[in-house]
Design a protein around this motif. Structure first.
Motif, mmCIF file in Angstrom:
data_model
loop_
_atom_site.group_PDB
_atom_site.id
_atom_site.type_symbol
_atom_site.label_atom_id
_atom_site.label_comp_id
_atom_site.label_asym_id
_atom_site.label_seq_id
_atom_site.Cartn_x
_atom_site.Cartn_y
_atom_site.Cartn_z
ATOM 1 N N GLN A 60 4.846 58.037 -23.041
ATOM 2 C CA GLN A 60 6.208 57.743 -23.721
ATOM 3 C C GLN A 60 7.379 58.516 -22.931
ATOM 4 O O GLN A 60 8.552 57.953 -23.184
ATOM 5 N N ALA A 61 7.357 59.448 -22.369
ATOM 6 C CA ALA A 61 8.231 60.269 -21.957
ATOM 7 C C ALA A 61 8.674 59.472 -20.578
ATOM 8 O O ALA A 61 9.865 59.353 -20.189
ATOM 9 N N ALA A 62 7.643 58.770 -19.900
ATOM 10 C CA ALA A 62 7.904 58.143 -18.827
ATOM 11 C C ALA A 62 8.845 56.654 -19.232
ATOM 12 O O ALA A 62 9.792 56.368 -18.391
ATOM 13 N N GLN A 63 8.234 56.036 -20.243
ATOM 14 C CA GLN A 63 8.982 54.918 -20.737
ATOM 15 C C GLN A 63 10.627 55.312 -21.078
ATOM 16 O O GLN A 63 11.570 54.607 -20.669
ATOM 17 N N SER A 64 10.809 56.591 -21.633
ATOM 18 C CA SER A 64 11.874 56.761 -22.111
ATOM 19 C C SER A 64 13.105 57.165 -20.881
ATOM 20 O O SER A 64 14.324 57.015 -21.288
ATOM 21 N N ILE A 65 12.446 57.220 -19.616
ATOM 22 C CA ILE A 65 13.570 57.470 -18.500
ATOM 23 C C ILE A 65 13.485 56.197 -17.614
ATOM 24 O O ILE A 65 13.960 56.135 -16.543
ATOM 25 N N GLY A 66 12.941 54.987 -18.519
ATOM 26 C CA GLY A 66 13.050 53.769 -17.774
ATOM 27 C C GLY A 66 11.562 53.277 -16.918
ATOM 28 O O GLY A 66 12.057 52.353 -16.042
ATOM 29 N N ILE A 67 10.776 54.119 -16.983
ATOM 30 C CA ILE A 67 9.520 53.471 -15.914
ATOM 31 C C ILE A 67 8.716 52.537 -16.697
ATOM 32 O O ILE A 67 8.192 52.837 -17.699
ATOM 33 N N PRO A 68 8.807 51.377 -16.150
ATOM 34 C CA PRO A 68 8.008 50.367 -16.785
ATOM 35 C C PRO A 68 6.533 50.495 -16.536
ATOM 36 O O PRO A 68 5.780 50.404 -15.496
ATOM 37 N N LEU A 69 5.800 50.502 -17.749
ATOM 38 C CA LEU A 69 4.503 50.830 -18.011
ATOM 39 C C LEU A 69 3.665 49.934 -17.178
ATOM 40 O O LEU A 69 2.634 49.863 -16.639
#
Length: 309
Positions: A191-200
């Motif tokens: 979730q933190a990775a997604q919040s900074i724009g990293i596309p899962l």
């Protein structure tokens, strides 16, 4: 002493190959939280592709050169693994986001049987040979130190060096590249990775591609040693204790766990086997893994599951 060193070196080299397969489990679990039971099928599928393309390339091109055939076969097999990774993410994983672990595990079991079936359909079900020119004859070293020297299998040495180089390259990739840092960020917190724009979705495709290349190298090495046959999927079962011992979330753990199990099973078979009737090498890794599951389930370097929730 010479015999002990021969056994020790054989265990270390076998351990590097176990670690290579175990890396596939760790990479995918770290990035997506999926325990990839299809890793063994990926090894088999990649090895089949490599073996068959190496046969077909000289027929297609008219160039009868082993090095050329193997290089082109490796590139084509890698492309097949990249396409497979994209299809797995596109058709399976993206539809199972936020599903429970049992659902994801069953999905990878389905991928296992699908890849085995497709591999048999596309490449056949015979025993195939991968000849990448690795020498089969043993050599003797340290003649001046030990009477008769220490016997080393050249094929095992080269295979261990290839595995070590791939592990080193993966370490550099994860530590020094922006994509590698993104993969580590996803591993720490989706979730933190997604919040900074990293596309899962893109990260999952990349990590499955990397795991596919690892499976291809493992399949190439094991196929060269044992031949490419459908029992090659059992190599993954030998890597499961490595993952449990080293930790499901740790790349260094996969390496160290592989070395421990490789050395442990060789030494126990040679020095304890005669007292218990032999066969220790078959079950040693699983008993060691069971002990760790009872007393340290996260492994030597893994994180407790409760810490990742």
């Amino acid at each position: 002493m010479a015999f002990f060193l021969e056994t020790l070196s054989g265990g270390l080299m076998a351990g590097m190959l176990y670690a290579l397969v175990a890396l596939g489990f760790v990479l995918i679990y770290k990035a997506s939280g999926v325990f990839n039971f299809a890793q063994g099928a990926m090894v088999l599928f990649a090895a089949l592709a490599m073996a068959r393309f190496a046969e077909w390339v000289p027929q297609w091109t008219g160039i009868d050169n082993k090095i050329f055939a193997n290089v082109v076969a490796f590139i084509l097999a890698a492309c097949i693994m990249f396409i497979s990774a994209w299809l797995i993410e596109r058709l399976v994983l993206r539809h199972l986001v936020n599903q429970d672990a049992a659902t994801l595990l069953m999905a990878t079991l389905g991928i296992t049987y699908f890849m085995e079936g497709v591999g048999q359909t596309l490449f056949g079900s015979e025993i195939y040979k991968i000849d990448i020119g690795m020498p089969k004859d043993p050599v003797f070293i340290l003649d001046s130190v030990f009477d008769g020297g220490v016997m080393i299998n050249q094929e095992d040495v080269i295979a261990a060096v290839i595995a070590a180089c791939l592990v080193a390259a993966l370490s550099v990739f994860f530590q020094k590249t922006s994509t590698g840092r993104a993969l580590r960020a996803v591993a720490d917190d989706h979730q933190a990775a997604q919040s900074i724009g990293i596309p899962l979705n893109r990260i999952w495709v990349i990590v499955w591609c990397v795991a596919g290349v690892v499976a291809l190298v493992a399949g190439m090495i094991w196929g060269s040693k044992l031949g490419v046959q459908f029992t090659l999927t059992t190599v993954a079962l030998r890597a499961l204790p490595v993952v449990i011992l080293g930790g499901l979330t740790s790349v260094p753990g996969a390496i160290i766990g592989g070395l421990i199990i490789g050395v442990g099973e060789k030494l126990s078979e040679v020095y304890l086997g005669p007292y218990v009737g032999g066969g220790i090498e078959i079950w040693f890794a699983y008993v060691l893994a069971l002990v760790f599951l009872l007393f340290r389930p996260q492994g030597l370097f893994g994180e407790k599951i409760i810490d990742r929730v």
